[in-house]
Design a protein around this motif. Sequence first.
Motif, mmCIF file in Angstrom:
data_model
loop_
_atom_site.group_PDB
_atom_site.id
_atom_site.type_symbol
_atom_site.label_atom_id
_atom_site.label_comp_id
_atom_site.label_asym_id
_atom_site.label_seq_id
_atom_site.Cartn_x
_atom_site.Cartn_y
_atom_site.Cartn_z
ATOM 1 N N PHE A 304 -4.930 4.838 -4.456
ATOM 2 C CA PHE A 304 -4.822 3.617 -3.640
ATOM 3 C C PHE A 304 -4.957 2.376 -4.531
ATOM 4 C CE2 PHE A 304 -6.701 6.222 0.091
ATOM 5 C CZ PHE A 304 -5.459 6.408 0.675
ATOM 6 N N LEU A 305 -5.881 2.456 -5.487
ATOM 7 C CA LEU A 305 -6.131 1.309 -6.359
ATOM 8 C C LEU A 305 -4.916 1.021 -7.253
ATOM 9 C CD1 LEU A 305 -8.473 -0.613 -6.850
ATOM 10 C CD2 LEU A 305 -9.241 0.862 -8.715
ATOM 11 N N ALA A 306 -4.330 2.074 -7.801
ATOM 12 C CA ALA A 306 -3.151 1.896 -8.652
ATOM 13 C C ALA A 306 -2.008 1.291 -7.824
ATOM 14 C CB ALA A 306 -2.731 3.231 -9.256
ATOM 15 N N ASP A 307 -1.860 1.764 -6.582
ATOM 16 C CA ASP A 307 -0.787 1.222 -5.742
ATOM 17 C C ASP A 307 -1.043 -0.250 -5.413
ATOM 18 O OD1 ASP A 307 1.696 1.643 -4.506
ATOM 19 O OD2 ASP A 307 0.769 1.943 -2.541
ATOM 20 N N TYR A 308 -2.311 -0.588 -5.224
ATOM 21 C CA TYR A 308 -2.679 -1.998 -4.994
ATOM 22 C C TYR A 308 -2.260 -2.850 -6.191
ATOM 23 C CZ TYR A 308 -5.635 -6.092 -4.263
ATOM 24 O OH TYR A 308 -6.084 -7.384 -4.114
ATOM 25 N N LEU A 309 -2.585 -2.365 -7.373
ATOM 26 C CA LEU A 309 -2.242 -3.117 -8.592
ATOM 27 C C LEU A 309 -0.735 -3.212 -8.807
ATOM 28 C CD1 LEU A 309 -4.994 -1.746 -11.017
ATOM 29 C CD2 LEU A 309 -4.781 -4.098 -10.184
ATOM 30 N N ASN A 310 -0.037 -2.168 -8.385
ATOM 31 C CA ASN A 310 1.425 -2.147 -8.561
ATOM 32 C C ASN A 310 2.172 -2.958 -7.503
ATOM 33 O OD1 ASN A 310 1.272 -0.474 -10.770
ATOM 34 N ND2 ASN A 310 1.500 1.417 -9.595
ATOM 35 N N GLY A 311 1.441 -3.472 -6.515
ATOM 36 C CA GLY A 311 2.095 -4.264 -5.480
ATOM 37 C C GLY A 311 2.543 -3.440 -4.280
ATOM 38 N N ASP A 312 1.817 -2.351 -3.973
ATOM 39 C CA ASP A 312 2.032 -1.568 -2.737
ATOM 40 C C ASP A 312 3.437 -0.970 -2.655
ATOM 41 O OD1 ASP A 312 -0.525 -2.593 -2.001
ATOM 42 O OD2 ASP A 312 0.450 -4.384 -1.192
ATOM 43 N N THR A 313 3.757 -0.165 -3.614
ATOM 44 C CA THR A 313 5.106 0.407 -3.610
ATOM 45 C C THR A 313 5.138 1.846 -3.088
ATOM 46 O OG1 THR A 313 4.815 1.079 -5.902
ATOM 47 C CG2 THR A 313 5.921 -1.020 -5.539
ATOM 48 N N TYR A 314 3.990 2.488 -2.955
ATOM 49 C CA TYR A 314 3.979 3.906 -2.589
ATOM 50 C C TYR A 314 3.579 4.114 -1.118
ATOM 51 C CZ TYR A 314 3.123 8.946 -2.986
ATOM 52 O OH TYR A 314 3.156 10.311 -2.803
ATOM 53 N N TYR A 315 2.369 3.720 -0.775
ATOM 54 C CA TYR A 315 1.883 3.931 0.599
ATOM 55 C C TYR A 315 2.370 2.826 1.521
ATOM 56 C CZ TYR A 315 -1.539 7.114 -1.505
ATOM 57 O OH TYR A 315 -2.151 8.133 -2.179
ATOM 58 N N LYS A 316 2.577 3.209 2.799
ATOM 59 C CA LYS A 316 2.861 2.165 3.794
ATOM 60 C C LYS A 316 1.614 1.300 3.934
ATOM 61 C CE LYS A 316 5.804 4.961 6.774
ATOM 62 N NZ LYS A 316 5.789 5.758 7.990
ATOM 63 N N THR A 317 1.801 -0.009 3.988
ATOM 64 C CA THR A 317 0.643 -0.898 4.179
ATOM 65 C C THR A 317 0.927 -1.851 5.326
ATOM 66 O OG1 THR A 317 1.573 -2.373 2.506
ATOM 67 C CG2 THR A 317 -0.182 -0.901 1.773
ATOM 68 N N ALA A 318 -0.165 -2.319 5.981
ATOM 69 C CA ALA A 318 0.009 -3.229 7.122
ATOM 70 C C ALA A 318 -0.392 -4.653 6.756
ATOM 71 C CB ALA A 318 -0.817 -2.728 8.300
ATOM 72 N N TYR A 319 -1.114 -4.837 5.660
ATOM 73 C CA TYR A 319 -1.515 -6.188 5.235
ATOM 74 C C TYR A 319 -1.750 -6.171 3.722
ATOM 75 C CZ TYR A 319 -6.138 -4.028 5.739
ATOM 76 O OH TYR A 319 -7.209 -3.169 5.643
ATOM 77 N N ALA A 320 -1.914 -7.369 3.150
ATOM 78 C CA ALA A 320 -1.901 -7.497 1.690
ATOM 79 C C ALA A 320 -2.928 -6.625 0.952
ATOM 80 C CB ALA A 320 -2.079 -8.964 1.313
ATOM 81 N N ASP A 321 -4.160 -6.585 1.465
ATOM 82 C CA ASP A 321 -5.198 -5.853 0.726
ATOM 83 C C ASP A 321 -5.421 -4.430 1.241
ATOM 84 O OD1 ASP A 321 -5.522 -8.005 -0.832
ATOM 85 O OD2 ASP A 321 -7.466 -8.633 -0.025
ATOM 86 N N HIS A 322 -4.462 -3.915 1.973
ATOM 87 C CA HIS A 322 -4.674 -2.631 2.656
ATOM 88 C C HIS A 322 -5.068 -1.513 1.682
ATOM 89 C CE1 HIS A 322 -3.240 -0.343 6.505
ATOM 90 N NE2 HIS A 322 -4.406 0.058 6.098
ATOM 91 N N ASN A 323 -4.339 -1.432 0.584
ATOM 92 C CA ASN A 323 -4.643 -0.365 -0.382
ATOM 93 C C ASN A 323 -6.005 -0.564 -1.049
ATOM 94 O OD1 ASN A 323 -2.646 1.698 -0.489
ATOM 95 N ND2 ASN A 323 -1.183 0.149 -1.225
ATOM 96 N N LEU A 324 -6.398 -1.824 -1.238
ATOM 97 C CA LEU A 324 -7.721 -2.076 -1.813
ATOM 98 C C LEU A 324 -8.795 -1.630 -0.811
ATOM 99 C CD1 LEU A 324 -9.562 -3.193 -4.000
ATOM 100 C CD2 LEU A 324 -9.340 -5.464 -2.963
ATOM 101 N N THR A 325 -8.600 -1.963 0.445
ATOM 102 C CA THR A 325 -9.547 -1.529 1.488
ATOM 103 C C THR A 325 -9.684 -0.013 1.460
ATOM 104 O OG1 THR A 325 -8.848 -3.383 2.848
ATOM 105 C CG2 THR A 325 -10.032 -1.620 3.976
ATOM 106 N N ARG A 326 -8.553 0.682 1.396
ATOM 107 C CA ARG A 326 -8.598 2.147 1.368
ATOM 108 C C ARG A 326 -9.370 2.647 0.144
ATOM 109 N NH1 ARG A 326 -2.205 2.193 2.473
ATOM 110 N NH2 ARG A 326 -2.152 2.527 4.736
#
Length: 359
Positions: A304-326
Amino acid sequence: MLQEIVKIFFPYNILSEAKPFGNGHINNTYKVDLQGSENSYILQRINTDVFKDPLGIAETHARLEQTLSREKQPIAIAKLILTAEGRKLHIDGEGGVWRMTSFVENSYSIDVVTEPWQAKEAGNAFGWFARTCSTLDANTFKESIKDFHRLSFRLGQLNDAIKNNLAGRLESIGEVIDFYKSREKELSNIEKLVDEDRIPLRVVHNDTKINNVLFREKKAAAVIDLDTTGPGILYYDYGDALRTSACTAEEDEKDLSKVNFNMESFEAFTKGYMGQVKTILSDDEEELFFQAPFLMTYIMGIRFLADYLNGDTYYKTAYADHNLTRSLVQKKLIESMEGHKESMKEIIRDAINALPVYP
Ligand code: ADP
Ligand code: GN1
Ligand code: MG
């Protein structure tokens, strides 16, 4: 559009409804209802950025049906529905890849365990899956995503994401990175066991999140989402399942005070799971089950953290910090687990030593 896709599978039926369904992070899932048909179906557009060989996963699904749907089984898997021309997948004009499966009727999925029986049933279902697949030769299955649960691969991805800082988000998350970095060494032993063939390579599910079990009333009815099923070890399934089955909150809960590792759920899941798999365990395999929830929660946390840093390209997200929250939820869960290590070992030992309880 969906109407045209459905026609490929059911040319003689009229679509009454196709609606987005479920909370999966990867594929686009629709529940399909046809006029005059009592059965519903699940139509999925497979995420081909994630699954590079969609035909491979459909073929694996068909193979698994031969084993897991054989005779009377206590738990079901969805059945692959072929196109009218007999194909396992349909590829539309834009290259979209579509798959139809049977809908598991009168079932529901959950995202958070609220009662111990749910964890026990999930353990029973994933344990059944592992035991039933234990007759299959893992070397004849391909990984649908290469190195999916290999820690060094996931750490490499995190390091690349840190180095590239593509979304410019690195500055604010130093502490989170330090947390994960400080634990990477102690978790590296499981990868070593795999590489040295000291524990058996098996056919496992590889994505045992709680919402990949379907319940009917108060029983587990089906194991779904077989896209990652293939070679792996039991620790992957046991650990990844506990990451959600023994978590007191949603995977993306913002209030971290609500996120804890629930030992009652842990024990219930472990009893259900071990009741199924204990008869297939090797001596070496028994030893490190307690580390599996740490390893798998850690792996998801850094993904999740790597996807956050990469700009959310892998997991579906609903808001900007979603992957960081996860990722923060996984971090909190690891912290919570760390206080329970010794009782986890004891509960696992007792569950393995108790009499088998399947089916
Ligand atoms: P993803 O890979 O995106 O997670 P899943 O295959 O897990 O996709 O499907 C997403 C959700 O759709 C599941 O969590 C479940 O709620 C629902 N679902 C999927 N397949 C079925 C099925 N055969 N019967 C009933 N519900 C299903
Ligand atoms: C994805 O497909 P889904 O939503 O059940 C992911 C899992 C992660 C999970 C985290 C193919 O699972 O590995 O654990 O999200 N699946 C894939 O919620 O990457
Ligand atoms: Mg899923």
